[in-house]
Design an enzyme around this catalytic site. Structure first.
Site: not given
Length: 312
Positions: A18, A106, A146
């Protein structure tokens, strides 16, 4: 029920990464968390998870990216997702997961959350659990802020920790060039820097922009990349750039090479450059590669976690 469905013992699911096209961050609360208002856009950079029956829980990680630091034990979000579904279904066995990663680790694009979302739908399908969307959403919210969006995909407004979702209308496709970096950024570290800046002389840079969220939603609904470019906002961007000043030069470089706008995705360090259309985004990505960056073209919105195939 078909025989292929009845006897499938391997299920392949896929979920998207996303971009936070808007991210407002409130002050730190007593519990250490921040209230968020974010507009998410799912994009065509996918994580693939194949699950199969096993006596216990295990994972194997491969990828088109460096996956050396990705855990394979119970700290892996997808393994935790598989265990939650097994417990919810009352199954007495385990699950093995083969995870193939493409979303930067990350990198601020929710790759681990996409793994977890794909694992939720894959294990539910493997076990014929039939948990349904509401129960899977509740499990996703237990795993991380998320994960629910990776489960649903498309475009949505997330509030609270980002896991309370309202779908957002989109009137067309938006094309981006993404620049990833081998050195990730720790989300907790970015939030700590956000708090430090907000409490100091840089408080204005970390402000909220409710009007900006409205403009983002209007641009998405209109399918207008130029309007979206004028409205994108990331309240964590000053903190990410404070920790990684080198990213600022790349943002400038991307705009000079034709991007309508550039933004840090989530907590970074992945940078998302919005283009006017597919051909513009592909040309921009190629130009950034020529300049020495790790760049690729993606588009959104795309569907959330879904089954790709079943094998007997």
């Amino acid at each position: 029920m078909s025989l292929a469905r009845a006897f499938a013992d391997r299920v392949h699911a896929r979920a998207p990464g996303k971009i936070n096209v808007s991210l407002d961050v409130g002050p730190r609360k007593d519990d250490g968390y921040h209230d968020l208002v974010s507009v998410f856009l799912a994009v065509s950079l996918y994580e693939d998870v194949v699950v199969s029956h096993s006596d216990g829980f295990s994972a194997r990680i491969t990828g088109d990216i460096d996956v050396a630091g990705v855990p394979v034990d119970e700290t892996n979000l997808a393994v935790r997702a598989a265990r939650l579904v097994v417990e919810e279904a009352g199954w007495n066995g385990g699950v093995h997961l083969d995870i193939h990663k493409r979303v930067p680790v990350a990198g601020g694009m929710g790759g681990g959350s996409a793994d977890a979302a794909a694992a939720l739908v894959a294990v539910d399908d493997l076990l014929h659990a039939g948990l349904g969307a509401p129960r899977l959403h509740r499990l996703a919210a237990r795993l991380g802020a998320d994960v629910p969006f990776a489960l649903h995909g498309g475009a949505a407004v997330g509030v609270g920790r980002g896991d309370e979702l309202t779908p957002a209308l989109t009137g067309g496709r938006f094309d981006w060039a993404l620049v990833s970096h081998p050195q990730g950024l720790s989300t907790p570290a970015v939030y700590r820097e956000f708090d430090r800046l907000r409490e100091g002389d840089d408080a204005a840079a970390c402000g909220s922009t409710a009007a900006g969220d409205t403009a983002v939603l209007q641009a998405l609904r209109a399918g207008d990349p130029r309007a979206l470019a004028a409205a994108v906002f990331n309240g964590l961007q000053p903190a990410a750039l404070s920790l990684r000043p080198d990213l600022g030069a790349v943002l400038v470089d991307g705009v000079e090479r034709g991007a309508l706008a550039g933004i840090v995705s989530g907590s970074g360090p992945t940078l998302a450059f919005l283009a006017g259309g597919e051909s513009d985004a592909r040309a921009l990505a190629a130009s950034l590669v020529t300049a020495g960056h790790d760049a690729r073209h993606v588009h959104g919105p795309v569907h959330g976690a879904h089954i790709v195939s079943r094998a007997g």
